[in-house]
Enzyme design. Structure first.
Site, PDB file in Angstrom:
ATOM      1  N   ARG A  99     -24.203  40.054  84.406  1.00 31.25           N
ATOM      2  CA  ARG A  99     -23.070  38.614  84.429  1.00 31.25           C
ATOM      3  C   ARG A  99     -23.249  38.200  85.734  1.00 31.25           C
ATOM      4  O   ARG A  99     -22.424  38.740  86.615  1.00 31.25           O
ATOM      5  CB  ARG A  99     -22.295  39.589  83.554  1.00 31.25           C
ATOM      6  CG  ARG A  99     -20.859  38.200  83.552  1.00 31.25           C
ATOM      7  CD  ARG A  99     -19.757  38.621  83.069  1.00 31.25           C
ATOM      8  NE  ARG A  99     -19.564  38.723  81.144  1.00 31.25           N
ATOM      9  CZ  ARG A  99     -18.805  38.913  80.796  1.00 31.25           C
ATOM     10  NH1 ARG A  99     -17.446  38.762  81.134  1.00 31.25           N
ATOM     11  NH2 ARG A  99     -19.020  38.100  79.527  1.00 31.25           N
ATOM     12  N   HIS A 126     -24.365  32.901  76.928  1.00 24.98           N
ATOM     13  CA  HIS A 126     -23.718  34.571  76.089  1.00 24.98           C
ATOM     14  C   HIS A 126     -25.017  34.694  74.731  1.00 24.98           C
ATOM     15  O   HIS A 126     -23.942  34.338  74.570  1.00 24.98           O
ATOM     16  CB  HIS A 126     -22.881  34.022  76.747  1.00 24.98           C
ATOM     17  CG  HIS A 126     -21.767  34.929  76.911  1.00 24.98           C
ATOM     18  ND1 HIS A 126     -22.515  36.142  76.827  1.00 24.98           N
ATOM     19  CD2 HIS A 126     -20.353  35.303  76.882  1.00 24.98           C
ATOM     20  CE1 HIS A 126     -21.298  37.295  76.474  1.00 24.98           C
ATOM     21  NE2 HIS A 126     -20.219  36.789  77.282  1.00 24.98           N
ATOM     22  N   GLN A 129     -23.333  38.156  72.749  1.00 26.76           N
ATOM     23  CA  GLN A 129     -22.518  37.444  72.345  1.00 26.76           C
ATOM     24  C   GLN A 129     -22.575  37.199  70.983  1.00 26.76           C
ATOM     25  O   GLN A 129     -22.059  37.444  70.320  1.00 26.76           O
ATOM     26  CB  GLN A 129     -21.052  36.197  73.155  1.00 26.76           C
ATOM     27  CG  GLN A 129     -20.555  35.350  72.337  1.00 26.76           C
ATOM     28  CD  GLN A 129     -19.076  36.648  72.113  1.00 26.76           C
ATOM     29  OE1 GLN A 129     -18.074  37.333  73.061  1.00 26.76           O
ATOM     30  NE2 GLN A 129     -18.959  37.254  70.919  1.00 26.76           N
ATOM     31  N   ASP A 217     -13.383  29.005  71.400  1.00 25.88           N
ATOM     32  CA  ASP A 217     -13.850  29.396  73.315  1.00 25.88           C
ATOM     33  C   ASP A 217     -12.542  28.856  74.074  1.00 25.88           C
ATOM     34  O   ASP A 217     -12.367  27.439  73.810  1.00 25.88           O
ATOM     35  CB  ASP A 217     -15.232  29.120  73.709  1.00 25.88           C
ATOM     36  CG  ASP A 217     -15.568  30.436  74.910  1.00 25.88           C
ATOM     37  OD1 ASP A 217     -14.402  31.127  75.264  1.00 25.88           O
ATOM     38  OD2 ASP A 217     -15.780  30.371  75.334  1.00 25.88           O
ATOM     39  N   CYS A 257     -14.503  34.821  71.055  1.00 28.98           N
ATOM     40  CA  CYS A 257     -15.639  35.424  71.855  1.00 28.98           C
ATOM     41  C   CYS A 257     -14.849  35.800  72.119  1.00 28.98           C
ATOM     42  O   CYS A 257     -14.918  37.351  72.832  1.00 28.98           O
ATOM     43  CB  CYS A 257     -16.299  34.546  72.306  1.00 28.98           C
ATOM     44  SG  CYS A 257     -15.787  33.400  73.467  1.00 28.98           S
ATOM     45  N   ARG A 285     -20.077  43.306  69.186  1.00 24.74           N
ATOM     46  CA  ARG A 285     -20.769  42.977  70.559  1.00 24.74           C
ATOM     47  C   ARG A 285     -21.619  44.207  70.686  1.00 24.74           C
ATOM     48  O   ARG A 285     -22.691  44.557  71.783  1.00 24.74           O
ATOM     49  CB  ARG A 285     -19.860  42.887  71.878  1.00 24.74           C
ATOM     50  CG  ARG A 285     -19.596  42.047  71.834  1.00 24.74           C
ATOM     51  CD  ARG A 285     -20.567  40.483  72.284  1.00 24.74           C
ATOM     52  NE  ARG A 285     -21.141  40.425  73.836  1.00 24.74           N
ATOM     53  CZ  ARG A 285     -20.341  40.299  74.985  1.00 24.74           C
ATOM     54  NH1 ARG A 285     -19.304  39.883  74.305  1.00 24.74           N
ATOM     55  NH2 ARG A 285     -21.209  40.843  76.111  1.00 24.74           N
TER      56      ARG A 285
HETATM   57  N1   CP Z   1     -16.762  37.530  75.062  1.00 21.62           N
HETATM   58  C1   CP Z   1     -17.328  37.716  76.581  1.00 21.62           C
HETATM   59  O1   CP Z   1     -17.746  38.533  76.820  1.00 21.62           O
HETATM   60  O2   CP Z   1     -15.219  38.899  76.710  1.00 21.62           O
HETATM   61  P1   CP Z   1     -15.881  39.414  78.491  1.00 21.62           P
HETATM   62  O3   CP Z   1     -15.353  38.854  79.084  1.00 21.62           O
HETATM   63  O4   CP Z   1     -14.586  40.371  78.020  1.00 21.62           O
HETATM   64  O5   CP Z   1     -16.705  40.299  78.539  1.00 21.62           O
HETATM   65  N1  NVA Z   2     -17.318  30.960  77.730  1.00 24.02           N
HETATM   66  C1  NVA Z   2     -15.908  31.981  78.798  1.00 24.02           C
HETATM   67  C2  NVA Z   2     -17.379  32.729  78.143  1.00 24.02           C
HETATM   68  C3  NVA Z   2     -16.078  34.247  78.143  1.00 24.02           C
HETATM   69  C4  NVA Z   2     -16.380  35.570  77.318  1.00 24.02           C
HETATM   70  C5  NVA Z   2     -16.647  31.977  80.025  1.00 24.02           C
HETATM   71  O1  NVA Z   2     -17.892  31.573  80.235  1.00 24.02           O
HETATM   72  O2  NVA Z   2     -15.741  32.560  80.819  1.00 24.02           O
END
Ligand code: CP
Ligand code: NVA
Length: 299
Positions: A99, A126, A129, A217, A257, A285
């Site tokens: 990530r 993502h 997700q 989101d 999400c 997930r």
């Molecule tokens: N939806 C998601 O990716 O959540 P986190 O940022 O908590 O991993």
């Molecule tokens: N769009 C959000 C998703 C979090 C899971 C971000 O990137 O912070």
């Protein structure tokens, strides 16, 4: 499949095959040995609840060993190059989840690594997700090839992975958001060129009309905190609330999400209401990622 960086790297048939495997892993959630004797490194440049915990639990349920690696320690690109990290990790572990911020961090790591790399969120995409999201839609009786998905809000990493999914599966994907916050134009153009039914609009009422799935989101994603005030002003008309939801199909489901900023992009009444599937979505997930790891790293 050598890596899982983008839903756009697989086709619709492969996507549905992985989701079928995810459904079977969910229905028989017993200890497995697909990853026995294997370690998966989980690199995080950004915070996480769902991604970290679902990957750690998923690797453990598949009989493997998850290893959390924070960038505070490895300092990718500062303490040493992404290339060297990919090469070194490949001598220890059997798979890597990352990530990170720049999407190029993920692709450079995948290019260097000799083991599979899974994208656990970048600024661009993502994909894990949206695999869990489409699984949730299928479970709730939506047809992944003919459903209408309305994304209300920021054309961000999650929206971009939905664009890829629409390109693969052929469902109608509509986005409504303010000017300047559309999904990635290159991804939309590529998906449309491949026949995808994608409409990028402004009016939230127009996108939710007749929709099977309403998605939102956060207005400010991780790394965009300096823009929060401006974004709140721009996105305020795009709140998913009872009034907006009343324009969707009566059997529409609502997805987010998470993490949510309750009563900004989504009201409590919608998030906790009868059409919300957000906690099933969070659970999925785990099952979607287990399927991806069995396919990529198992055996
Ligand atoms: N939806 C998601 O990716 O959540 P986190 O940022 O908590 O991993
Ligand atoms: N769009 C959000 C998703 C979090 C899971 C971000 O990137 O912070």
């Amino acid at each position: 499949m050598n890596d899982f960086i983008s839903i756009g790297d697989i086709d619709g048939a492969k996507m549905l095959e992985l989701l079928e495997l995810a459904r079977s892993l969910k229905s028989e959630r017993s200890a497995r040995s697909d990853l026995a004797g294997k370690t998966v490194a989980l690199i995080f440049h950004k915070p996480s609840l769902r991604t970290r915990v679902s990957f750690e639990v998923g690797v453990a349920e598949l009989g493997g060993h998850p290893m959390y690696v924070t960038d505070a320690e490895i300092k990718m690109g500062q303490r040493e190059s992404t290339y060297d990290i990919g090469k070194v990790l490949s001598r220890y572990v059997h798979g890597i989840m990352i990530r990170t911020f720049a999407h190029s961090n993920c692709t450079e790591l995948a290019d260097a690594a000799d083991v599979p790399v899974i994208n656990g969120l970048t600024d661009l995409l993502h994909p894990c997700q949206v695999m869990g999201d489409v699984l949730t839609c299928i479970e709730r009786g939506k047809n992944p090839r003919t459903m209408v998905v309305a994304f209300v809000g920021d054309g961000n990493n999650v929206a971009n992975s939905w664009v890829n999914a629409a390109g693969n599966l052929g469902f109608e994907f509509r986005v409504a958001g303010p000017s300047g916050y559309e999904p990635d134009a290159g991804l939309v153009a590529a998906a449309k060129a491949a026949g995808a039914n994608i409409r990028v609009l402004r009016d939230p009422l127009e996108v939710v009309g007749g929709a099977d799935v309403i998605y939102t989101d956060v207005w400010t994603s991780m790394g965009q905190e300096a823009e929060a005030t401006e974004r709140e002003a721009q996105f305020r008309p795009y709140q998913v609330n009872d009034e907006l939801l009343s324009h969707a199909r009566g059997d529409a489901i609502v997805l987010h999400c998470l993490p949510a900023h309750r009563n900004d992009e989504i009201t409590d009444s919608v998030m906790d209401g009868p059409q919300s599937a957000v906690f099933d979505q969070a659970e999925n997930r785990l099952h979607a990622q287990k399927a991806i790891m069995v396919d990529l790293i198992g055996g």
